[in-house]
Design an enzyme around this catalytic site. Structure first.
Site, PDB file in Angstrom:
ATOM      1  N   LYS A 133       0.818  -1.209   0.000  1.00  9.40           N
ATOM      2  CA  LYS A 133       0.000   0.000   0.000  1.00  9.40           C
ATOM      3  C   LYS A 133       0.856   1.264   0.000  1.00  9.40           C
ATOM      4  O   LYS A 133       0.453   2.291  -0.539  1.00  9.40           O
ATOM      5  CB  LYS A 133      -0.956  -0.021   1.196  1.00  9.40           C
ATOM      6  CG  LYS A 133      -2.010  -1.120   1.076  1.00  9.40           C
ATOM      7  CD  LYS A 133      -3.028  -1.055   2.190  1.00  9.40           C
ATOM      8  CE  LYS A 133      -4.101  -2.120   2.003  1.00  9.40           C
ATOM      9  NZ  LYS A 133      -5.131  -2.084   3.054  1.00  9.40           N
ATOM     10  N   LYS A 214      -6.141 -11.664  -6.656  1.00  9.45           N
ATOM     11  CA  LYS A 214      -7.471 -11.786  -6.077  1.00  9.45           C
ATOM     12  C   LYS A 214      -8.391 -10.668  -6.552  1.00  9.45           C
ATOM     13  O   LYS A 214      -7.934  -9.570  -6.926  1.00  9.45           O
ATOM     14  CB  LYS A 214      -7.406 -11.813  -4.550  1.00  9.45           C
ATOM     15  CG  LYS A 214      -7.075 -10.488  -3.887  1.00  9.45           C
ATOM     16  CD  LYS A 214      -7.183 -10.631  -2.373  1.00  9.45           C
ATOM     17  CE  LYS A 214      -6.985  -9.284  -1.683  1.00  9.45           C
ATOM     18  NZ  LYS A 214      -7.163  -9.381  -0.228  1.00  9.45           N
ATOM     19  N   LYS A 217     -11.840  -4.521  -4.988  1.00  8.80           N
ATOM     20  CA  LYS A 217     -12.655  -3.337  -5.246  1.00  8.80           C
ATOM     21  C   LYS A 217     -11.840  -2.236  -5.926  1.00  8.80           C
ATOM     22  O   LYS A 217     -12.367  -1.431  -6.687  1.00  8.80           O
ATOM     23  CB  LYS A 217     -13.207  -2.823  -3.917  1.00  8.80           C
ATOM     24  CG  LYS A 217     -14.320  -1.815  -4.037  1.00  8.80           C
ATOM     25  CD  LYS A 217     -15.655  -2.497  -4.154  1.00  8.80           C
ATOM     26  CE  LYS A 217     -16.793  -1.509  -4.075  1.00  8.80           C
ATOM     27  NZ  LYS A 217     -18.102  -2.155  -4.186  1.00  8.80           N
TER      28      LYS A 217
END
Length: 348
Positions: A133, A214, A217
């Site tokens: 991140k 995976k 969103k």
């Protein structure tokens, strides 16, 4: 007290055996709006099962965690309501669990500070989510992004939770919570139970456009992610465009044929069939036709949920009240625990 069924398992014990008492389960979901297919199959579906089988269950809308990635206030407010509507539509029942918004219980943040003072920085820097991140923030990750695993530990330990349903990508964060609990107990005396993981046995749902990662969103490819509130037309389009390969037969080989194997996993998960049963039913179909079979199964699975989401979204005051009522119950549970923590560390 009943123990969870074969749909879930304790990571470090193999299964939740008959002699193991499940005292309290805690889990949370970040408010990113309406959840996607992977969220439902990997987490929310298990939440519904757990609330039926365990007598002390807390589910939190993790709005404080969501601040680690920049959001406009109006967007966050709407996402909180949409996520709440979605989990309720999926079957979460506030009469069987505490459903609440994290920031309405200030003890989460207060305990996070105490636990942060017991946690070393190098341990946090090694966590893969920080590295990943931080890269998405131009390598200028914030303090909140670095320390949110400590807040996760506080979320869990504030209620003396004994079990935590987690995805495989959160196992290291739970191990941090376990280590923090043990460190606290060593320093101040036995107080926190060391929480154990409960992993879903569902296959991890992958992106429809890149089946090596995976479903997410935040995926920039709009056709990669199926949201549970998508219209039938949107679902059909996304599955029609799903990446497979040049072999037309429907088989299950995650390493060799990740695209079609992802479709098989989704088909099995939404129908409740085994992989073997799905393959038997699909014998003779080519992948183009099979995509439409999977799409139809997903449409049928989520049609009632989609309708219920729309109904719930029309009454925001009802959603707000559910979260506020749940927070009051969570506060009542947390207050005596946190007061004892304050005494142990010397605040009173």
């Amino acid at each position: 007290m009943a123990t969870p069924s074969g749909l879930i398992r304790a990571l470090h014990r193999g299964t939740l055996g008959q002699n193991m008492v499940v005292d309290r389960i805690f889990s949370g979901i970040q408010p990113t709006g309406t959840p996607h297919l992977g969220n439902y199959l990997g987490a929310i579906q298990n939440w519904v099962n757990l609330q039926e089988e365990c007598s002390s269950v807390l589910y939190s809308i993790m709005d404080m965690h969501s601040l680690t990635m920049p959001k406009e206030p109006a967007v966050l407010r709407q996402n909180i309501l949409d996520t709440t509507a979605a989990v309720l539509a999926c079957g979460i029942d506030p009469k069987k669990c505490f459903l609440f918004r994290q920031s309405l219980v200030p003890e989460h943040a207060e305990l996070a500070w105490i636990l942060g003072c017991l946690t070393n920085v190098p341990r946090l820097l090694r966590l893969p989510q920080w590295k990943m991140k931080r890269a998405s923030q131009n390598n200028e990750g914030t303090v909140g992004l670095l320390t949110y695993p400590v807040l996760q530990a506080a979320d869990i330990l504030l209620y003396k939770s004994t079990h935590v349903p987690v995805g495989e990508d959160q196992v290291l964060h739970l191990e941090l919570a376990q280590d923090i609990a043990q460190h606290f107990n060593k320093k101040y005396g036995e107080f926190f139970p060391v929480p154990k993981a409960i992993l879903s046995t569902s296959k991890k749902i992958k992106s429809l456009r890149d089946p090596t990662v995976k479903m997410s969103k935040s995926d920039p490819q709009k056709l990669a992610t199926v949201n549970i509130a998508d219209s039938p037309d949107e679902i059909v389009l996304k599955f029609r465009k799903a990446v497979t390969d040049f072999t037309s037969e429907v088989t299950y080989d995650p390493a060799g044929r990740p695209g079609v194997s992802n479709l098989v996993s989704i088909h099995a998960a939404v129908t409740g069939l085994s992989i073997k049963e799905v393959l038997h039913q699909s014998a003779g179909l080519d992948t183009a036709h099979y995509k439409m079979v999977v799409a139809e199964s997903v449409i049928q699975k989520f049609a009632p949920i989609r309708n219920e989401i729309k109904k719930l979204q029309e009454d925001t005051s009802h959603l707000i009240k559910i979260l506020e009522d749940g927070a009051e119950k969570a506060k009542e549970l947390a207050a005596p625990i946190y007061q004892e923590i304050r005494r142990l560390v010397g605040f009173q």
